[in-house]
Enzyme design. Structure first.
Site, short mmCIF file in Angstrom:
data_model
loop_
_atom_site.label_atom_id
_atom_site.label_comp_id
_atom_site.label_asym_id
_atom_site.label_seq_id
_atom_site.Cartn_x
_atom_site.Cartn_y
_atom_site.Cartn_z
N SER A 9 0.83 -1.20 0.00
CA SER A 9 0.00 0.00 0.00
C SER A 9 0.86 1.25 0.00
O SER A 9 2.01 1.24 0.47
CB SER A 9 -0.87 -0.03 1.26
OG SER A 9 -1.38 1.24 1.56
N TYR A 29 -0.31 -0.26 10.36
CA TYR A 29 -0.65 -0.96 9.11
C TYR A 29 0.46 -0.78 8.08
O TYR A 29 0.94 -1.75 7.48
CB TYR A 29 -1.97 -0.39 8.58
CG TYR A 29 -2.38 -0.85 7.20
CD1 TYR A 29 -3.01 -2.07 7.02
CD2 TYR A 29 -2.16 -0.04 6.09
CE1 TYR A 29 -3.39 -2.48 5.74
CE2 TYR A 29 -2.55 -0.44 4.83
CZ TYR A 29 -3.17 -1.66 4.66
OH TYR A 29 -3.55 -2.06 3.40
N LYS A 55 2.94 -3.61 6.45
CA LYS A 55 3.04 -3.83 5.00
C LYS A 55 4.50 -3.76 4.56
O LYS A 55 4.96 -4.58 3.75
CB LYS A 55 2.20 -2.81 4.24
CG LYS A 55 0.69 -3.08 4.31
CD LYS A 55 0.32 -4.37 3.58
CE LYS A 55 -1.16 -4.65 3.56
NZ LYS A 55 -1.47 -6.00 3.03
#
Lengths: 329, 329
Positions: free
Chosen positions: B127, B151, B155
């Site tokens: 992302s 997050y 990732k």
């Protein structure tokens, strides 16, 4: 204050502790308690008058991490690692110690932090192995970390965890990417980078040394004394101005092998240089060619980190700190 | 060939599977077997004539990872994740699913690889949350990943593991950093990025929408159709030219909110635009201001990834794919 050093039995750990015990202080705070941990029981440095414990433990065991932080050290300096070559040979061991060990430590701190707001300073020794080819001649502070070893991968993951745990307030972390440490004292070793020290250390002691790469190879160096200075500064500095990017490229000296040899000649003469035997090793050349050649460590310099400014200085520090001031060639 | 999709019940997973089942192929290979996994049992898409299994499981359980790869899928597309907001609220859950789940999957593949040379293609959806402020207007392919969420941290760690496992030959991995997907179909949700889709999707359906940030906010977008294209390309491309840096910034459209609104006006008229109500929300503005505004995704473009070239195209794709070609304002 209470200082915990993990990886205290290694070369940098022992030098750090000598410096701390000599002054009795870390920054402007008296050190009243030392907890020293490693895979073998670290010696308590002579002359320390406070409370001290040496622990032999396996940091890949979550219980070890809980045991280490149970005494709520104010500063934690985490130096323990499986080195590059071994982490490449033993995949599981590298990930277990370098990744899981670091994560267990950070989680043990987090659990205390969530309980009662405990928030120590945590200093994590990372490495220029965070970077991999292709790299520019000078890597700046916004260049991507693209490691080409499992060791480098594990170090970058440690940096990322440290930054996330710091952002969330579990501790106040600093990760410092150490240059290749030169001149490493002690015996020649099998590390691919060993010759950078060997071609200076051995001739200064009147012994022969092997150079496996061309004179044109450029690399990034700092002395063991500078490395200790980085760690102490990272442990004591005001982290307010650092912001969220807590992994810093450290200052150092960008030098070719030819630069190293000319510095040796200036300090120890042709006789020392004549002890270097060229013996090209393509495998070592292949490894070394993927390494960083230099940095523009602007953020670290602005935040007060400093290293040597020439290779002559790096050699003189070795003669002062390891040879009682005397060249033996 | 046998395709495993983890996170198959999500929006992107379902669209990917529709595309695969419609053609019966992935690249130039017939898909004869599908294994679909998610936290809830995914539906097998109608019209698939091969062998298919839908599995509900918890990827943070190492046994689940072993179960998933036991059938030796040729291609594994890993989309499963705890999303940004939830990973920020529930620290343990985010790390358990997004980090441990990914690592268990990679290790399960590695164990088979070490046994018998199994080497699947693995596609990991990363992302733009890999990046955090300060960032330049155009992030290039050598810019550092400095996530500002747990997050994003998880990732980037997944990308690093994928690159190391690929370098060591355990699998052939590609990590693709998805832009914000726009226009997301379905109901408005609570995600901080939700308004980027909401201000188009709702007016196109004759419904009001709230805009919580100024018109000057710039961000990086691609359609759900483009995202499916990225995944299929990453699953089928020749990875020979990619080298060791396997995490790629995907192409997209850099647009301000004003650009989005003007595209809406061109396609659906003033009446649609009038349905947007400005209601500034400083907390959303604070989050969004740390996000990337644009990329120069040169490597991805050179490797054959492609996205839309304008916001008009993004809106037209939504009208075609989600509204049977008909604007309802």
């Amino acid at each position: 204050m209470h200082l915990l050093v993990i990886g205290a039995a290694g070369m940098i750990g022992r030098k750090l502790l000598s410096a701390v015990v000599a002054s009795g202080r870390l920054g402007d705070r008296d050190v009243s308690r030392l907890t020293l941990a490693d895979v073998v029981k670290p010696e308590i440095p002579a002359g320390f008058s406070g409370e001290a414990a040496g622990l032999a433990l396996d940091i890949s065991d979550p219980r070890a991490a809980r045991q280490l932080v149970a005494g709520r050290p104010d500063v934690i300096i985490h130096l323990a690692a499986i080195v590059s070559g071994e982490a490449e040979l033993d995949f599981d061991k590298g990930y277990r110690i370098n990744l899981d060990g670091t994560r267990h430590l950070f989680d043990a701190i987090r659990h205390l932090s969530e309980m009662d707001g405990y928030c120590p300073r945590v200093v994590f020794s990372s490495s220029v192995a965070a970077f991999g080819a292709p790299v520019p001649d000078e890597i700046d502070d916004t260049f991507l970390t693209a490691p080409l070893t499992s060791y480098g991968t594990q170090k970058v993951i440690g940096e990322l965890l440290l930054q996330d745990y710091t952002r969330r307030g579990f501790f106040d972390g600093m990760a410092i990417r150490l240059p290749t440490i030169c001149i490493r004292p002690g015996l020649p070793n099998a590390a691919a980078s060993g010759f950078f020290s060997g071609i200076l250390r051995e001739p200064l002691a009147g012994k022969p040394a092997v150079l496996p790469v061309p004179d044109t190879v450029r690399h990034w160096h700092a002395s063991p004394r500078a490395a200790v200075g980085f760690l102490i500064h990272a442990a004591t500095m005001d982290t307010g101005p650092v912001g969220h990017r807590r992994a810093l490229n450290m200052p150092g000296v960008s030098a070719t092998v030819a630069d190293q040899i000319e510095a040796l000649r200036r300090i120890a003469g042709d006789k020392a240089v004549a002890l270097i035997r060229r013996e090209p090793a393509p495998e070592i050349m292949r490894i070394v060619s993927a390494w960083p050649r230099g940095f523009a460590p602007d953020r670290a310099l602005a935040l007060g980190f400093s290293a040597e400014s020439s290779f002559d200085e790096i050699i003189r520090i070795h003669i002062e700190d390891e040879m009682a001031g005397e060249i033996r060639v």
